[in-house]
Write a protein that holds these residues in place. Structure first.
Motif, short mmCIF file in Angstrom:
data_model
loop_
_atom_site.label_atom_id
_atom_site.label_comp_id
_atom_site.label_asym_id
_atom_site.label_seq_id
_atom_site.Cartn_x
_atom_site.Cartn_y
_atom_site.Cartn_z
N MET A 66 53.20 159.61 38.28
CA MET A 66 53.38 160.64 37.32
C MET A 66 54.04 161.97 37.99
O MET A 66 54.96 162.48 37.23
N VAL A 67 53.70 162.19 39.18
CA VAL A 67 54.31 163.38 39.81
C VAL A 67 55.83 162.96 40.00
O VAL A 67 56.68 163.86 39.49
N LEU A 71 42.96 153.50 45.07
CA LEU A 71 44.30 153.53 45.57
C LEU A 71 45.54 153.27 44.75
O LEU A 71 46.35 153.93 44.65
N GLY A 72 45.36 151.93 44.22
CA GLY A 72 46.51 151.64 43.42
C GLY A 72 46.55 152.21 42.15
O GLY A 72 47.62 152.60 41.77
N SER A 73 45.52 152.05 41.42
CA SER A 73 45.59 152.57 39.95
C SER A 73 45.46 154.23 40.05
O SER A 73 46.41 155.04 39.39
N GLY A 74 44.70 154.72 40.68
CA GLY A 74 44.27 156.18 40.90
C GLY A 74 45.61 157.07 41.63
O GLY A 74 46.17 157.78 40.95
N VAL A 75 45.77 156.63 42.90
CA VAL A 75 46.65 157.63 43.69
C VAL A 75 47.85 156.88 43.19
O VAL A 75 49.04 157.74 43.05
N PRO A 122 57.53 170.47 36.69
CA PRO A 122 57.09 169.15 36.33
C PRO A 122 55.53 169.35 37.23
O PRO A 122 54.85 168.14 36.53
N MET A 123 55.04 169.93 37.92
CA MET A 123 53.63 169.72 38.43
C MET A 123 52.72 170.40 37.49
O MET A 123 51.69 169.91 37.19
#
Length: 176
Positions: A91-92, A80-84, A32-33
């Motif tokens: 996604m991970v 933080l909210g959208s990116g991380v 998966p990664m």
């Protein structure tokens, strides 16, 4: 109506993409990664290209010129909210779930929780209206997620060469 059509297009694209991803993940030739890294690496130039065209070429109203001067709070929420959280962690977790589960279960659960959480969090933190209709929708979404989550999962036969069964259409394409 434009927002609805764009959302339908996004949903169809994600549906096709996740079925393809799940078919590859269940061959056990990548994890998966690797899949999420490939998705991100391939998507990034396309996203940057679309952004440049919208911002510089089309001068789209959805891309204001003042974004470079927005405050630290907005940069923090975006990063933080959208990116991380949404871009990275979600996604991970989603691709990890696809690697061990059926797309017909994983996708509806993940993409059912997302709008329900969006409605509730939008009302709590953004002051969006929480109507009776929205509440009924959230309850129906949660009931659907519970129904899908509690449904029995089918076991996938493993082929002698180590490939998990990806279905006749995906299998034919894999051998082409």
């Amino acid at each position: 109506m434009r927002a609805i059509l764009l959302a339908i297009g996004a949903g169809l694209c994600w549906g096709v993409g996740e079925v393809c991803t799940r078919a590859v993940l269940h061959t056990h030739k990548i994890g998966p990664m690797t899949a999420v890294a490939m998705r991100s690496l391939i998507a990034l130039p396309l996203i940057v290209g679309a952004w440049l065209i919208a911002w510089r070429v089309l001068h789209a109203s959805s891309e204001p010129d003042g974004w470079t001067r927005m405050g630290a709070g907005n940069w923090t929420r975006l990063t933080l909210g959208s990116g991380v959280v949404a871009g990275g962690m979600a996604m991970v977790l989603f691709y990890w779930a696809l690697s061990v589960g059926e797309v017909s279960r994983v996708k509806p659960i993940a993409f059912g929780i997302a709008p329900a959480a969006g409605v509730v969090l939008g009302a709590l933190f953004l002051g969006e209206t929480l109507t009776a209709r929205k509440l009924v929708g959230v309850v129906l979404i949660i009931l659907g997620v519970v129904a899908i989550g509690l449904s029995p999962s089918r076991r996938e036969p493993t082929k002698p060469n180590g490939d998990a069964h990806a279905g006749p259409a995906m299998e034919a394409n894999a051998h082409a």
